[in-house]
Motif scaffolding. Sequence first.
Motif, PDB file in Angstrom:
ATOM      1  N   UNK A  79      46.573 -35.724  69.978  1.00 39.25           N
ATOM      2  CA  UNK A  79      46.217 -35.250  71.306  1.00 39.25           C
ATOM      3  C   UNK A  79      46.709 -36.132  72.443  1.00 39.25           C
ATOM      4  N   UNK A  80      47.328 -37.269  72.118  1.00 35.43           N
ATOM      5  CA  UNK A  80      47.767 -38.210  73.158  1.00 35.43           C
ATOM      6  C   UNK A  80      49.196 -38.696  72.952  1.00 35.43           C
ATOM      7  N   UNK A  81      49.931 -38.068  72.068  1.00 37.84           N
ATOM      8  CA  UNK A  81      51.279 -38.544  71.751  1.00 37.84           C
ATOM      9  C   UNK A  81      52.325 -38.233  72.819  1.00 37.84           C
ATOM     10  N   UNK A  82      52.184 -37.129  73.514  1.00 37.53           N
ATOM     11  CA  UNK A  82      53.213 -36.686  74.457  1.00 37.53           C
ATOM     12  C   UNK A  82      53.474 -37.690  75.575  1.00 37.53           C
ATOM     13  N   UNK A  83      52.424 -38.365  76.037  1.00 38.44           N
ATOM     14  CA  UNK A  83      52.563 -39.254  77.195  1.00 38.44           C
ATOM     15  C   UNK A  83      52.177 -40.697  76.906  1.00 38.44           C
ATOM     16  N   UNK A  84      52.313 -41.110  75.651  1.00 46.86           N
ATOM     17  CA  UNK A  84      51.909 -42.475  75.319  1.00 46.86           C
ATOM     18  C   UNK A  84      52.993 -43.204  74.525  1.00 46.86           C
ATOM     19  N   UNK A  85      52.820 -44.508  74.465  1.00 47.46           N
ATOM     20  CA  UNK A  85      53.638 -45.376  73.625  1.00 47.46           C
ATOM     21  C   UNK A  85      52.701 -46.009  72.616  1.00 47.46           C
ATOM     22  N   UNK A  86      53.080 -45.978  71.340  1.00 46.13           N
ATOM     23  CA  UNK A  86      52.269 -46.552  70.279  1.00 46.13           C
ATOM     24  C   UNK A  86      52.788 -47.925  69.878  1.00 46.13           C
ATOM     25  N   UNK A  87      51.908 -48.925  69.960  1.00 45.76           N
ATOM     26  CA  UNK A  87      52.215 -50.301  69.561  1.00 45.76           C
ATOM     27  C   UNK A  87      51.281 -50.645  68.405  1.00 45.76           C
ATOM     28  N   UNK A  88      51.846 -51.105  67.305  1.00 45.61           N
ATOM     29  CA  UNK A  88      51.050 -51.368  66.104  1.00 45.61           C
ATOM     30  C   UNK A  88      51.310 -52.781  65.590  1.00 45.61           C
ATOM     31  N   UNK A  89      50.233 -53.504  65.291  1.00 41.33           N
ATOM     32  CA  UNK A  89      50.405 -54.808  64.648  1.00 41.33           C
ATOM     33  C   UNK A  89      50.055 -54.693  63.174  1.00 41.33           C
ATOM     34  N   UNK A  90      50.715 -55.470  62.360  1.00 44.58           N
ATOM     35  CA  UNK A  90      50.469 -55.477  60.923  1.00 44.58           C
ATOM     36  C   UNK A  90      49.174 -56.236  60.663  1.00 44.58           C
ATOM     37  N   UNK A  91      48.243 -55.589  59.980  1.00 44.75           N
ATOM     38  CA  UNK A  91      46.955 -56.198  59.654  1.00 44.75           C
ATOM     39  C   UNK A  91      45.821 -55.259  59.999  1.00 44.75           C
ATOM     40  N   UNK A  92      44.628 -55.827  60.125  1.00 43.65           N
ATOM     41  CA  UNK A  92      43.465 -55.041  60.522  1.00 43.65           C
ATOM     42  C   UNK A  92      42.360 -54.977  59.486  1.00 43.65           C
ATOM     43  N   UNK A  93      42.634 -55.464  58.264  1.00 44.33           N
ATOM     44  CA  UNK A  93      41.602 -55.509  57.227  1.00 44.33           C
ATOM     45  C   UNK A  93      41.489 -56.940  56.689  1.00 44.33           C
ATOM     46  N   UNK A  94      40.292 -57.305  56.293  1.00 44.49           N
ATOM     47  CA  UNK A  94      40.093 -58.626  55.704  1.00 44.49           C
ATOM     48  C   UNK A  94      40.815 -58.709  54.360  1.00 44.49           C
ATOM     49  N   UNK A  95      40.785 -59.876  53.758  1.00 44.92           N
ATOM     50  CA  UNK A  95      41.492 -60.079  52.484  1.00 44.92           C
ATOM     51  C   UNK A  95      40.990 -59.158  51.372  1.00 44.92           C
TER      52      UNK A  95
END
Length: 148
Positions: free
Chosen positions: A76-92
Amino acid sequence: MTKSGKRWRTRKMRKIDTIIIHCTATQEGKNYKVADIERWHRERGFDSIGYHYIIYLDGSIHSGRPVEQAGAHCKGHNANSIGVCYVGGLSKDGKTSKDTRTPLQKLSIKCLLMRLKAKYPDAAIKGHRDFAAKDCPCFDAAKEYANI
């Protein structure tokens, strides 16, 4: 027309009003690459990687989908956005949400956001969590980057 007789291609620029921060939801310390993420997205039926930028553990910034193309990262927000993603987000353990950004990732994300805001000054910086019931990213991006 050019001198060679080929027509100029004009590309309509998208109006960018949001920069959305994501995490890959992968285990802390595991360094996935653009090719891995693209493979995951293609397995989900996307035509290519959904994010425009990916930040590796070492802070290096990698291109994903061209910014001129709408992303596939926030329904619903892809048309007017830029997606920035970092690797990670979960504990070990691979199960618990955690802000796993390395110091280099934090610096690179901030630098990238400053560059993007210079180009798109009216764009709001948000986290995927602001649009979906997810812990993505595992910190409050809107609050952290409010002064950019």
